[in-house]
Design an enzyme around this catalytic site. Structure first.
Site, PDB file in Angstrom:
ATOM      1  N   ASP A 196       3.951  11.402   2.040  1.00 39.60           N
ATOM      2  CA  ASP A 196       3.827  12.189   3.274  1.00 39.60           C
ATOM      3  C   ASP A 196       4.853  11.725   4.314  1.00 39.60           C
ATOM      4  OD1 ASP A 196       1.651  13.419   2.064  1.00 39.60           O
ATOM      5  OD2 ASP A 196       0.258  11.935   2.872  1.00 39.60           O
ATOM      6  N   ASP A 226       0.863  -1.189   0.000  1.00 37.31           N
ATOM      7  CA  ASP A 226       0.000   0.000   0.000  1.00 37.31           C
ATOM      8  C   ASP A 226       0.898   1.237   0.000  1.00 37.31           C
ATOM      9  OD1 ASP A 226      -1.862   1.986   0.342  1.00 37.31           O
ATOM     10  OD2 ASP A 226      -2.782   1.136   2.136  1.00 37.31           O
TER      11      ASP A 226
HETATM   12  O1  RIB Z   1      -1.099  11.300   0.664  1.00 37.23           O
HETATM   13  C1  RIB Z   1      -2.061  10.417   1.154  1.00 37.23           C
HETATM   14  C2  RIB Z   1      -3.221  11.194   1.690  1.00 37.23           C
HETATM   15  O2  RIB Z   1      -3.847  11.871   0.634  1.00 37.23           O
HETATM   16  C3  RIB Z   1      -4.298  10.344   2.314  1.00 37.23           C
HETATM   17  O3  RIB Z   1      -4.143  10.192   3.695  1.00 37.23           O
HETATM   18  C4  RIB Z   1      -5.578  11.099   1.949  1.00 37.23           C
HETATM   19  O4  RIB Z   1      -6.262  11.564   3.055  1.00 37.23           O
HETATM   20  C5  RIB Z   1      -5.144  12.227   1.027  1.00 37.23           C
HETATM   21  O5  RIB Z   1      -5.055  13.417   1.693  1.00 37.23           O
END
Ligand code: RIB
Length: 297
Positions: free
Chosen positions: A251, A245
Protein backbone atom coordinates in the site's frame (compact mmCIF):
# COMPACT_ATOMS: atom_id res chain seq x y z
CA UNK A 1 6.45 17.84 -16.62
CA UNK A 2 5.51 18.20 -12.94
CA UNK A 3 2.42 20.03 -11.63
CA UNK A 4 3.03 23.36 -9.93
CA UNK A 5 -0.11 23.10 -7.78
CA UNK A 6 -0.64 20.41 -5.14
CA UNK A 7 -1.59 17.09 -6.82
CA UNK A 8 -5.17 16.01 -6.07
CA UNK A 9 -6.08 12.40 -5.59
CA UNK A 10 -9.04 10.35 -4.32
CA UNK A 11 -9.21 6.80 -3.00
CA UNK A 12 -12.40 4.79 -3.50
CA UNK A 13 -11.60 2.05 -1.04
CA UNK A 14 -11.43 0.38 2.31
CA UNK A 15 -10.82 1.17 5.95
CA UNK A 16 -9.97 -1.55 8.49
CA UNK A 17 -8.93 -1.51 12.11
CA UNK A 18 -5.80 -3.69 12.17
CA UNK A 19 -5.46 -6.02 15.16
CA UNK A 20 -1.87 -7.21 14.85
CA UNK A 21 -0.31 -10.07 16.83
CA UNK A 22 3.48 -10.55 16.59
CA UNK A 23 4.97 -14.00 17.31
CA UNK A 24 8.34 -15.47 16.31
CA UNK A 25 6.58 -18.61 15.04
CA UNK A 26 2.89 -18.68 14.06
CA UNK A 27 0.62 -21.40 15.48
CA UNK A 28 -0.34 -24.54 13.58
CA UNK A 29 -3.89 -25.91 13.50
CA UNK A 30 -5.06 -26.55 17.10
CA UNK A 31 -1.93 -25.03 18.65
CA UNK A 32 -1.69 -22.17 21.18
CA UNK A 33 1.54 -20.16 21.30
CA UNK A 34 2.91 -17.29 23.33
CA UNK A 35 3.31 -14.14 21.21
CA UNK A 36 5.67 -11.17 21.71
CA UNK A 37 3.38 -8.17 21.31
CA UNK A 38 0.05 -6.83 20.08
CA UNK A 39 -0.67 -3.56 18.28
CA UNK A 40 -3.95 -2.05 17.20
CA UNK A 41 -3.69 0.34 14.27
CA UNK A 42 -5.39 1.99 11.34
CA UNK A 43 -5.36 -0.04 8.15
CA UNK A 44 -7.34 -1.12 5.12
CA UNK A 45 -5.58 -1.07 1.78
CA UNK A 46 -7.51 1.98 0.56
CA UNK A 47 -6.91 4.08 3.66
CA UNK A 48 -3.24 3.05 3.81
CA UNK A 49 -2.75 4.23 0.22
CA UNK A 50 -4.61 7.47 0.98
CA UNK A 51 -2.40 8.15 4.02
CA UNK A 52 0.81 7.51 2.07
CA UNK A 53 -0.27 9.80 -0.79
CA UNK A 54 -1.12 12.49 1.78
CA UNK A 55 2.25 12.11 3.52
CA UNK A 56 3.92 12.50 0.13
CA UNK A 57 2.23 15.88 -0.32
CA UNK A 58 -1.02 15.28 -2.25
CA UNK A 59 -4.42 16.70 -1.41
CA UNK A 60 -6.33 13.49 -0.69
CA UNK A 61 -10.01 12.60 -0.34
CA UNK A 62 -11.30 9.25 0.91
CA UNK A 63 -14.50 7.67 -0.44
CA UNK A 64 -15.58 4.91 1.94
CA UNK A 65 -18.21 3.65 4.35
CA UNK A 66 -17.59 3.18 8.08
CA UNK A 67 -19.92 1.50 10.59
CA UNK A 68 -21.64 3.20 13.51
CA UNK A 69 -19.29 1.78 16.17
CA UNK A 70 -16.41 3.21 18.23
CA UNK A 71 -13.93 2.12 15.54
CA UNK A 72 -15.66 4.48 13.09
CA UNK A 73 -15.16 7.47 15.39
CA UNK A 74 -11.53 6.52 15.91
CA UNK A 75 -11.05 6.23 12.15
CA UNK A 76 -12.66 9.62 11.45
CA UNK A 77 -10.25 11.20 13.95
CA UNK A 78 -7.33 9.39 12.28
CA UNK A 79 -8.28 10.84 8.88
CA UNK A 80 -8.69 14.30 10.44
CA UNK A 81 -5.23 14.03 12.06
CA UNK A 82 -3.72 13.36 8.61
CA UNK A 83 -5.76 16.14 6.96
CA UNK A 84 -7.58 13.75 4.63
CA UNK A 85 -10.92 14.97 3.22
CA UNK A 86 -13.77 12.84 4.65
CA UNK A 87 -16.72 14.64 3.02
CA UNK A 88 -17.48 11.34 1.27
CA UNK A 89 -16.85 8.91 4.13
CA UNK A 90 -20.36 7.63 4.83
CA UNK A 91 -21.86 5.79 7.82
CA UNK A 92 -23.82 2.53 7.68
CA UNK A 93 -25.44 0.66 10.59
CA UNK A 94 -23.23 -2.08 12.03
CA UNK A 95 -19.54 -2.82 12.39
CA UNK A 96 -16.63 -1.08 10.66
CA UNK A 97 -14.10 -3.25 8.83
CA UNK A 98 -11.51 -5.11 10.90
CA UNK A 99 -8.37 -7.06 9.98
CA UNK A 100 -6.89 -9.59 12.41
CA UNK A 101 -3.22 -9.92 11.35
CA UNK A 102 -0.44 -12.32 12.39
CA UNK A 103 3.19 -11.30 11.81
CA UNK A 104 6.03 -13.83 12.25
CA UNK A 105 9.68 -13.33 13.24
CA UNK A 106 10.69 -12.70 9.61
CA UNK A 107 8.16 -9.88 9.28
CA UNK A 108 5.83 -11.93 7.04
CA UNK A 109 2.11 -11.59 7.61
CA UNK A 110 -1.17 -13.47 7.34
CA UNK A 111 -4.31 -11.34 7.19
CA UNK A 112 -8.04 -12.01 7.47
CA UNK A 113 -10.28 -9.08 6.53
CA UNK A 114 -13.84 -8.75 7.79
CA UNK A 115 -15.17 -5.97 5.49
CA UNK A 116 -18.23 -4.91 7.57
CA UNK A 117 -19.40 -1.45 6.48
CA UNK A 118 -16.88 -1.34 3.61
CA UNK A 119 -19.41 -3.37 1.63
CA UNK A 120 -22.20 -0.85 2.29
CA UNK A 121 -20.67 1.82 0.00
CA UNK A 122 -22.86 2.07 -3.13
CA UNK A 123 -22.01 2.73 -6.77
CA UNK A 124 -24.22 5.84 -6.63
CA UNK A 125 -22.26 7.20 -3.65
CA UNK A 126 -18.93 6.51 -5.39
CA UNK A 127 -20.07 8.25 -8.59
CA UNK A 128 -21.48 11.28 -6.74
CA UNK A 129 -18.33 11.57 -4.64
CA UNK A 130 -15.94 11.60 -7.60
CA UNK A 131 -18.16 14.06 -9.50
CA UNK A 132 -18.15 16.37 -6.46
CA UNK A 133 -14.37 16.07 -5.96
CA UNK A 134 -13.40 16.59 -9.62
CA UNK A 135 -11.05 17.70 -11.03
CA UNK A 136 -8.66 15.05 -9.71
CA UNK A 137 -5.38 13.88 -11.21
CA UNK A 138 -5.57 10.27 -9.94
CA UNK A 139 -8.23 7.97 -8.44
CA UNK A 140 -7.10 4.74 -6.72
CA UNK A 141 -9.09 1.55 -6.03
CA UNK A 142 -8.53 -1.93 -4.57
CA UNK A 143 -10.59 -5.12 -4.04
CA UNK A 144 -11.71 -4.59 -0.43
CA UNK A 145 -14.99 -2.96 -1.49
CA UNK A 146 -17.32 -4.38 -4.19
CA UNK A 147 -15.75 -4.15 -7.66
CA UNK A 148 -18.89 -2.58 -9.20
CA UNK A 149 -18.58 0.30 -6.73
CA UNK A 150 -14.95 0.93 -7.69
CA UNK A 151 -15.96 0.66 -11.37
CA UNK A 152 -18.58 3.39 -10.87
CA UNK A 153 -16.02 5.67 -9.21
CA UNK A 154 -13.43 5.00 -11.93
CA UNK A 155 -15.97 5.62 -14.72
CA UNK A 156 -16.78 9.01 -13.20
CA UNK A 157 -13.05 9.73 -12.78
CA UNK A 158 -12.28 8.99 -16.43
CA UNK A 159 -15.05 11.41 -17.54
CA UNK A 160 -13.01 14.13 -15.82
CA UNK A 161 -9.76 12.80 -17.34
CA UNK A 162 -8.35 11.51 -14.06
CA UNK A 163 -5.93 8.56 -14.26
CA UNK A 164 -7.33 5.44 -12.57
CA UNK A 165 -4.99 3.12 -10.63
CA UNK A 166 -6.27 -0.32 -9.58
CA UNK A 167 -4.47 -2.44 -6.97
CA UNK A 168 -6.30 -5.79 -7.38
CA UNK A 169 -5.78 -6.88 -3.77
CA UNK A 170 -6.66 -9.13 -2.04
CA UNK A 171 -6.30 -11.52 -5.00
CA UNK A 172 -9.51 -12.18 -6.89
CA UNK A 173 -10.75 -12.38 -10.47
CA UNK A 174 -11.17 -8.96 -12.09
CA UNK A 175 -14.64 -8.04 -13.37
CA UNK A 176 -14.66 -6.77 -17.01
CA UNK A 177 -16.58 -3.58 -16.14
CA UNK A 178 -13.83 -2.52 -13.73
CA UNK A 179 -11.01 -3.49 -16.08
CA UNK A 180 -12.62 -1.37 -18.82
CA UNK A 181 -12.14 1.81 -16.74
CA UNK A 182 -8.67 0.99 -15.34
CA UNK A 183 -5.61 2.85 -16.67
CA UNK A 184 -2.90 1.40 -14.38
CA UNK A 185 -3.10 -2.13 -12.98
CA UNK A 186 -0.78 -2.84 -10.01
CA UNK A 187 -0.90 -6.45 -8.75
CA UNK A 188 1.78 -8.16 -6.67
CA UNK A 189 3.28 -11.37 -8.06
CA UNK A 190 0.60 -13.57 -6.42
CA UNK A 191 -2.25 -11.45 -7.73
CA UNK A 192 -0.57 -11.39 -11.16
CA UNK A 193 -0.37 -15.22 -11.12
CA UNK A 194 -4.07 -15.44 -10.37
CA UNK A 195 -5.07 -12.87 -12.99
CA UNK A 196 -2.66 -13.81 -15.78
CA UNK A 197 -2.19 -17.51 -14.97
CA UNK A 198 1.61 -17.31 -15.15
CA UNK A 199 4.86 -16.13 -13.58
CA UNK A 200 5.77 -12.48 -14.27
CA UNK A 201 8.22 -13.15 -17.14
CA UNK A 202 8.78 -10.32 -19.64
CA UNK A 203 6.66 -12.15 -22.22
CA UNK A 204 3.82 -12.72 -19.75
CA UNK A 205 3.90 -9.07 -18.62
CA UNK A 206 3.74 -7.71 -22.16
CA UNK A 207 1.05 -10.17 -23.15
CA UNK A 208 -1.12 -9.38 -20.09
CA UNK A 209 -0.69 -5.62 -20.56
CA UNK A 210 -1.86 -5.99 -24.16
CA UNK A 211 -4.71 -8.33 -23.25
CA UNK A 212 -6.00 -5.97 -20.53
CA UNK A 213 -5.19 -2.76 -22.44
CA UNK A 214 -3.65 -1.36 -19.23
CA UNK A 215 -0.36 0.08 -18.13
CA UNK A 216 0.89 -2.78 -15.94
CA UNK A 217 3.18 -2.68 -12.92
CA UNK A 218 3.84 -5.84 -10.88
CA UNK A 219 5.37 -5.52 -7.40
CA UNK A 220 7.80 -8.36 -6.69
CA UNK A 221 8.68 -7.92 -3.01
CA UNK A 222 12.45 -8.04 -2.44
CA UNK A 223 12.95 -8.33 -6.23
CA UNK A 224 11.59 -4.81 -6.82
CA UNK A 225 9.01 -4.02 -9.50
CA UNK A 226 8.43 -4.68 -13.18
CA UNK A 227 6.61 -2.22 -15.46
CA UNK A 228 5.11 -3.15 -18.82
CA UNK A 229 4.39 0.13 -20.55
CA UNK A 230 4.22 1.05 -24.23
CA UNK A 231 5.46 -2.38 -25.35
CA UNK A 232 8.53 -2.39 -23.11
CA UNK A 233 9.36 -4.11 -19.80
CA UNK A 234 11.44 -2.19 -17.26
CA UNK A 235 12.59 -3.92 -14.06
CA UNK A 236 13.69 -1.82 -11.08
CA UNK A 237 15.59 -3.49 -8.21
CA UNK A 238 14.90 -2.57 -4.61
CA UNK A 239 17.28 -1.84 -1.74
CA UNK A 240 17.75 -4.75 0.70
CA UNK A 241 16.83 -3.91 4.32
CA UNK A 242 16.11 -5.95 7.42
CA UNK A 243 12.31 -6.32 7.44
CA UNK A 244 10.48 -6.51 10.75
CA UNK A 245 6.90 -6.12 9.43
CA UNK A 246 5.96 -6.17 5.73
CA UNK A 247 2.28 -5.40 6.38
CA UNK A 248 1.16 -2.41 4.32
CA UNK A 249 4.36 -2.20 2.23
CA UNK A 250 2.39 -2.80 -0.98
CA UNK A 251 0.00 0.00 0.00
CA UNK A 252 2.93 2.33 0.70
CA UNK A 253 4.13 1.59 -2.83
CA UNK A 254 0.74 2.25 -4.45
CA UNK A 255 0.11 5.46 -2.48
CA UNK A 256 3.53 6.93 -3.28
CA UNK A 257 3.43 5.76 -6.91
CA UNK A 258 -0.02 7.34 -7.38
CA UNK A 259 1.27 10.54 -5.79
CA UNK A 260 4.14 10.50 -8.30
CA UNK A 261 1.77 10.10 -11.24
CA UNK A 262 -0.49 12.85 -9.87
CA UNK A 263 2.55 15.11 -9.53
CA UNK A 264 3.35 14.56 -13.21
CA UNK A 265 6.38 12.27 -12.78
CA UNK A 266 7.27 9.67 -15.41
CA UNK A 267 6.20 6.12 -14.41
CA UNK A 268 9.75 4.95 -13.62
CA UNK A 269 10.37 7.93 -11.32
CA UNK A 270 6.98 7.39 -9.65
CA UNK A 271 7.83 3.69 -9.17
CA UNK A 272 11.15 4.62 -7.57
CA UNK A 273 9.29 6.85 -5.09
CA UNK A 274 6.96 3.95 -4.35
CA UNK A 275 9.83 1.54 -3.74
CA UNK A 276 11.62 4.00 -1.44
CA UNK A 277 8.51 4.39 0.73
CA UNK A 278 7.69 0.66 0.72
CA UNK A 279 11.27 -0.25 1.68
CA UNK A 280 11.23 2.24 4.52
CA UNK A 281 7.88 0.94 5.81
CA UNK A 282 9.06 -2.67 6.30
CA UNK A 283 11.65 -1.50 8.86
CA UNK A 284 8.87 -0.36 11.24
CA UNK A 285 5.90 -2.05 12.91
CA UNK A 286 2.32 -1.73 11.71
CA UNK A 287 0.74 -0.36 8.57
CA UNK A 288 0.03 3.39 8.66
CA UNK A 289 2.18 3.59 11.80
CA UNK A 290 5.14 2.47 9.66
CA UNK A 291 4.80 5.31 7.14
CA UNK A 292 7.32 8.07 7.78
CA UNK A 293 6.16 11.62 7.00
CA UNK A 294 8.92 12.27 4.46
CA UNK A 295 8.91 14.68 1.54
CA UNK A 296 9.44 13.33 -1.99
CA UNK A 297 12.98 13.43 -3.36
O1 RIB B 1 -2.23 -4.29 2.91
C1 RIB B 1 -2.29 -4.31 4.30
C2 RIB B 1 -3.71 -4.11 4.74
O2 RIB B 1 -4.47 -5.22 4.33
C3 RIB B 1 -3.88 -4.04 6.24
O3 RIB B 1 -3.86 -2.73 6.73
C4 RIB B 1 -5.23 -4.73 6.45
O4 RIB B 1 -6.19 -3.88 6.99
C5 RIB B 1 -5.65 -5.26 5.09
O5 RIB B 1 -6.56 -4.45 4.48
Amino acid sequence: MTHETQPTLAVVGSTMIDLVAYAEVLPEDGETLLGEKFQMGFGGKGANQAVMAKLMGAEVAMVNCLGDDDYAQMYRKNFADYGINTDHVYTAPGASGVAPIWVDGQGHNRIIIIPGANHALTAQQATAAIEALAPLQVVIGQFEIPQEVTAAGFAAAQKFEATTVLNPAPASALCPALLAVTDWLIPNEHEFALLAGSEPSDTALLSFATQTATRLLVTLGEAGVALAVDGEVIRLPTTRVEAIDTTGAGDAFVGAFAYGLAAGLAPVAAAQLGMDRATDSVTKLGTQSSYAPLSPR
